[in-house]
Design an enzyme around this catalytic site. Sequence first.
Site, mmCIF file in Angstrom:
data_model
loop_
_atom_site.group_PDB
_atom_site.id
_atom_site.type_symbol
_atom_site.label_atom_id
_atom_site.label_comp_id
_atom_site.label_asym_id
_atom_site.label_seq_id
_atom_site.Cartn_x
_atom_site.Cartn_y
_atom_site.Cartn_z
ATOM 1 N N GLY A 267 50.015 21.103 -26.864
ATOM 2 C CA GLY A 267 48.938 21.946 -26.875
ATOM 3 C C GLY A 267 48.463 22.093 -28.394
ATOM 4 C CB VAL A 268 44.819 22.756 -29.018
ATOM 5 C CG1 VAL A 268 44.281 22.858 -30.497
ATOM 6 C CG2 VAL A 268 44.644 21.599 -28.376
ATOM 7 N N GLY A 269 46.807 24.066 -31.547
ATOM 8 C CA GLY A 269 46.857 25.442 -32.231
ATOM 9 C C GLY A 269 47.914 25.189 -33.355
ATOM 10 C CG ASN A 270 46.783 27.842 -36.584
ATOM 11 O OD1 ASN A 270 46.079 26.967 -37.270
ATOM 12 N ND2 ASN A 270 46.203 28.944 -36.127
ATOM 13 C CB VAL A 271 52.554 27.347 -33.211
ATOM 14 C CG1 VAL A 271 54.270 27.393 -33.087
ATOM 15 C CG2 VAL A 271 52.366 29.201 -33.836
ATOM 16 C CD GLU A 292 45.582 19.113 -22.040
ATOM 17 O OE1 GLU A 292 45.050 19.233 -21.025
ATOM 18 O OE2 GLU A 292 45.804 19.897 -22.901
ATOM 19 C CG ASN A 382 41.070 30.298 -24.870
ATOM 20 O OD1 ASN A 382 40.293 30.773 -25.035
ATOM 21 N ND2 ASN A 382 42.183 30.223 -25.767
ATOM 22 C CE LYS A 406 44.906 41.322 -31.181
ATOM 23 N NZ LYS A 406 43.690 40.713 -31.762
#
Length: 500
Positions: A267-271, A292, A382, A406
């Site tokens: 998947g997409v993201g910083n991690v 993807e 999303n 948070k």
Amino acid sequence: MSERIANDKLRGKVMSPEGAAQFVNAGDKVGISGFTGAGYPKALPTAIAERAKAAHDKGDDFKIDLFTGASTAPDCDGVLAEANAINFRTPYQSDPSMRNSINAAQMKYADIHLSHSGMYMQQGFFGQLDVAIVEAVRITEEGHIIPSSAVGNNVEYLDAAQRIIIEVNSWQSEHLEGMHDIWRMPQLPNRIPVPITSPGQRIGSPWIDIDLDKVVAVVETNSPDRNAPFKPADEVSQKIASNFLDFLEGEVAAGRLSYDGYIMQSGVGNVPNAVMAGLLDSKFENIQAYTEVIQDGMVDLIDAGKMTVASATAFSLSPEYAERMNDQAEKYRDSIILRPQQISNHPEVIRRVGLIATNGMIEADIYGNINSTNVSGTRMMNGIGGSGDFTRNGYISSFISPSVAKDGAISAIVPFASHIDHTEHDVMVVITEYGYADLRGLTPRDRAKKMIAIAHPDYRPLLEEYYERANKGKFLHTPHDLPTAFSFHTNLADKGSMKG
């Protein structure tokens, strides 16, 4: 830019974005290119938004139904949402203005598996598609479209639409030509097996053929894709990446994986990018991706010679890496393949190649159910995207997340997921900075112990207390105390923290 429009018939249809927008009417169903901030139309969305604003100023209604590949960018989804120009949107979005409209019930939104969305259009579930707006690198002499940095649902929208508008973007490198592999999924009942047996296999053509008579406008642009830069890996991301690599090493030790044969989806993201950074220094070689999106970390793996091929439907690159791809597309097209998302996300192929899927999550419960989409069960973030396609059909499915969000007010591990996108039957491994929970073959009660062990230490006592209370019930296969099952979420709503 006329050399990018080589077909005489279509060269005669070049016009301004404002002129082309006149072919998009209130109430139209519009399918556009674009996937994770790549390959979306750059000029038409603003022109359509201005038409909507002008109509609204006169007291007239002007909204369209918008179909994409996945998320786009502020100058596409964003401007249309801000102009109140969208009635219905599918299948995936990530724009803050659009998200606010969806959660305020000002815009209808259908969250659909990405592998299903093109089929829905093909089979007519949404009705007649009025307009397709697709970005291209160039138009060939024959009138074929060379897609840009995303394929997405372009084929399905171009085939289904009554009218076609093409944006030819000179910012996109001409050397992307040859990177795409376009293979049409036959409509029911004429389906055949997708002839892909390995991620690097090409089965189609490098262009999309279209009905030239349907083209009503061609627009010239010179605008970059708009993707936010990825953040540098922090200590938590690095720990998650290390735990993920420990899991892979365990699979090697068990004889279920080899150092020369890892096929990944991410998947997409910083991690996820931190995970790929960890692979750079790992023992794994000749890594392949059937996924993807192509992310920064995959480009680094290709540059380092650690990844031999990456198959996807689009890029999701930071601005720096997007420029690198443009500058060196001729080199990268030897190891990168961009396919229609019906193919990149196809369950048959995902199951066949035996990939290990890795996706993010909002929360997981103690029995391994995953919420990917709705904060506290009601606030859409999303969408499910392609995570369901890969989770259900991958050889191994994993989810990665920091244990809290948070500043500790939200726990990623909760007693009962407030919304479930991926059930305990499909989720195999969950990873936080505190370790990994391998849930394969375990009963619900055994899974609970492993899930609590990877929660943040501040939340483990609360989870253990809940589990003890749940075990006082009458039925104990999957113990729950329903009056307090969502206590974490009600605490967050009432007191601002899941701790209460």
